[in-house]
Scaffold this active site. Structure first.
Site, PDB file in Angstrom:
ATOM      1  N   THR A 125       0.808  -1.228   0.000  1.00  0.00           N
ATOM      2  CA  THR A 125       0.000   0.000   0.000  1.00  0.00           C
ATOM      3  C   THR A 125       0.838   1.273   0.000  1.00  0.00           C
ATOM      4  O   THR A 125       1.933   1.322   0.584  1.00  0.00           O
ATOM      5  CB  THR A 125      -0.916   0.027   1.258  1.00  0.00           C
ATOM      6  OG1 THR A 125      -1.456   1.340   1.419  1.00  0.00           O
ATOM      7  CG2 THR A 125      -0.166  -0.324   2.531  1.00  0.00           C
ATOM      8  N   GLU A 127       0.246   3.643   1.789  1.00  0.00           N
ATOM      9  CA  GLU A 127       0.374   4.093   3.185  1.00  0.00           C
ATOM     10  C   GLU A 127       1.792   3.878   3.697  1.00  0.00           C
ATOM     11  O   GLU A 127       2.208   4.489   4.673  1.00  0.00           O
ATOM     12  CB  GLU A 127      -0.619   3.355   4.075  1.00  0.00           C
ATOM     13  CG  GLU A 127      -2.024   3.917   4.038  1.00  0.00           C
ATOM     14  CD  GLU A 127      -2.111   5.331   4.592  1.00  0.00           C
ATOM     15  OE1 GLU A 127      -1.850   5.515   5.779  1.00  0.00           O
ATOM     16  OE2 GLU A 127      -2.439   6.260   3.841  1.00  0.00           O
ATOM     17  N   TYR A 149      -1.193   0.512  10.776  1.00  0.00           N
ATOM     18  CA  TYR A 149      -1.513  -0.178   9.518  1.00  0.00           C
ATOM     19  C   TYR A 149      -0.329  -0.080   8.547  1.00  0.00           C
ATOM     20  O   TYR A 149       0.110  -1.087   7.986  1.00  0.00           O
ATOM     21  CB  TYR A 149      -2.770   0.457   8.895  1.00  0.00           C
ATOM     22  CG  TYR A 149      -3.054   0.007   7.469  1.00  0.00           C
ATOM     23  CD1 TYR A 149      -3.675  -1.212   7.226  1.00  0.00           C
ATOM     24  CD2 TYR A 149      -2.705   0.806   6.372  1.00  0.00           C
ATOM     25  CE1 TYR A 149      -3.933  -1.632   5.913  1.00  0.00           C
ATOM     26  CE2 TYR A 149      -2.959   0.395   5.080  1.00  0.00           C
ATOM     27  CZ  TYR A 149      -3.575  -0.826   4.852  1.00  0.00           C
ATOM     28  OH  TYR A 149      -3.820  -1.234   3.561  1.00  0.00           O
ATOM     29  N   LYS A 153       2.000  -3.180   7.205  1.00  0.00           N
ATOM     30  CA  LYS A 153       2.094  -3.461   5.761  1.00  0.00           C
ATOM     31  C   LYS A 153       3.542  -3.360   5.280  1.00  0.00           C
ATOM     32  O   LYS A 153       3.929  -4.020   4.315  1.00  0.00           O
ATOM     33  CB  LYS A 153       1.203  -2.490   4.984  1.00  0.00           C
ATOM     34  CG  LYS A 153      -0.288  -2.822   5.070  1.00  0.00           C
ATOM     35  CD  LYS A 153      -0.640  -3.983   4.138  1.00  0.00           C
ATOM     36  CE  LYS A 153      -2.136  -4.204   4.051  1.00  0.00           C
ATOM     37  NZ  LYS A 153      -2.501  -5.252   3.080  1.00  0.00           N
TER      38      LYS A 153
END
Ligand code: NAP
Ligand code: F7E
Length: 343
Positions: A125, A127, A149, A153
């Site tokens: 991701t 992110e 998160y 990841k």
């Protein structure tokens, strides 16, 4: 006929990917975790609910992952399952890490232990870029996640690269920027905007409350992005690819476009936590800021460079930002007017 196993098949991407693979002639197997209620609404909306072979599957349970892989013997595994809501990861950091970091390692270990030759896709991701280190982010940009998160990841991304290099597993990592659709979960900002504005239009809600209106994202259409996942597993070597549109818009821009599509005429007023948007035709305030939706540490802006995917995979997003917003607004307008919002 090839066999694909999709974890997270009940989510947004799982549904679009399953439809795409079925159209390509794959036998599609889906991993579903046990819940008290059925949650196959997205698959039903795409008309494919009965074309999938379902298996009990949980990212927490190694024995279950091993037995599912042994039973299906898939050619391709797409790991889309995750606790995917960034805001929730601040409240449930341990659970998020168990699922989004260690859950991926459990699948990779299962592949190693069973000697499966399946090609593996990991849903990484944007992110992970977090506090951005380059104005435009690519596969070469240093990573600086800003949430539990994003950190989980990041582990999953690097363990995928490590199993590719150490154990000769075909393990691809797709660093996908935000992708949305009418099947997006209601907690994510895009769907929250289109659904709440549709409800306000039909007098089922009074106001849309949002957090950081200045946050900017590179928003694409999920249906385009799942094709890129598949292309990564058809390539001759496993690698890491960014999928993005190369364009960024703020949350405020998204609201303005969605409101236009639903027939509002917005006037933005005020600053910071006092910012509001008034509908000129009714003179009512329809959008306001609620600090409860601010994040403890925010990703201010993201914009991706998909040049490598374009060059190596011949992948390009098709839908524009405007088409995406209009499609989501129109779908929610239909659902609310029919009184049928199922997910
Ligand atoms: P989503 O709609 O939230 O779907 C997540 C899926 O994971 C659901 O099917 C969910 O099942 C399943 N799941 C959750 N916990 C699980 C567990 N313990 N065991 C097995 N399955 C579990 O997410 P999405 O938007 O489709 O995203 C797909 C993947 O891409 C995720 O890994 C996400 O982190 C990643 N990603 C998404 C984006 C994006 O913009 N959409 C961008 C980059 C990366 P339930 O239906 O039972 O909840
Ligand atoms: O937030 C801001 C919020 O929750 C987008 C996931 O798919 O994409 C997604 O993560 C932005 C943030 O998505 C509200 O602060 C303002 O800056 O829709 P979101 P996300 O956090 O970008 C990435 C690529 C993933 O991998 C994730 O799985 O919008 N924002 N007001 C708000 N966000 C929400 N949810 N709600 C608000 O009221």
């Amino acid at each position: 006929m090839k066999t694909a196993f999709i974890t997270g098949i009940t989510g947004q991407d799982g549904a679009y990917l399953a439809k795409f693979l079925l159209e390509k002639g794959y036998a599609v197997h889906g991993g579903v975790r046990r819940t008290a209620s059925m949650n196959r609404g997205r698959l039903a909306e795409l008309g494919i609910e009965n074309e999938i072979q379902y298996h009990d599957f949980d990212l927490l349970e190694l024995s279950n992952i091993v037995s599912v892989i042994d039973e299906i013997k898939p050619d391709e595994i797409y790991n889309l399952a995750a606790q995917s809501f960034v805001a929730a990861s601040f409240r449930q950091p341990l659970l998020t890490s168990e699922l989004d970091a260690l859950g991926v390692l459990r699948i990779l270990e299962a592949l190693r232990m069973t000697g499966s030759q399946a090609r593996f896709y990991q849903a990484s991701t944007s992110e992970m870029f977090g506090k951005i280190q380059d104005q435009i982010q690519s596969e070469m940009t240093p990573l600086y996640p800003r949430s539990p998160y994003g950190v989980a990841k990041l582990f999953a991304h690097w363990i995928t690269v490590n199993y590719r290099e150490a154990h000769n597993i075909f393990a691809a990592s797709g660093i996908l920027f935000n992708h949305e659709s009418p099947l997006r979960g209601q907690e994510f900002v895009t769907r929250k905007i289109t659904l709440t504005l549709a409800k306000i239009k039909h007098r089922n809600a009074n106001i849309l409350e949002l957090g950081n209106l200045n946050a900017a994202r590179d928003w694409g259409f999920a249906g385009d992005f799942v094709q890129g996942m598949w292309k990564m597993l058809q390539h001759k070597v496993a690698d890491t690819y960014v999928l993005a549109t190369g364009r960024t818009n703020s949350v405020r821009d998204f609201v303005t476009h969605a409101a236009d599509a639903l027939g509002f005429r917005l006037a933005w007023e005020g600053d910071g936590v006092n910012e509001t948007a008034r509908d000129r035709s009714t003179n009512r305030i329809v959008v306001r800021v609620n600090p409860a939706f601010f994040r403890a540490s925010e990703v201010d802006t993201l914009i991706g460079c998909p040049a490598k995917a374009e060059r190596d995979l011949d992948w390009k997003p098709k839908a524009t930002f405007e088409e995406l917003v209009e499609g989501m607004a129109s779908a929610d307008n239909d659902r609310v007017s029919r009184g049928c919002v199922l997910f």
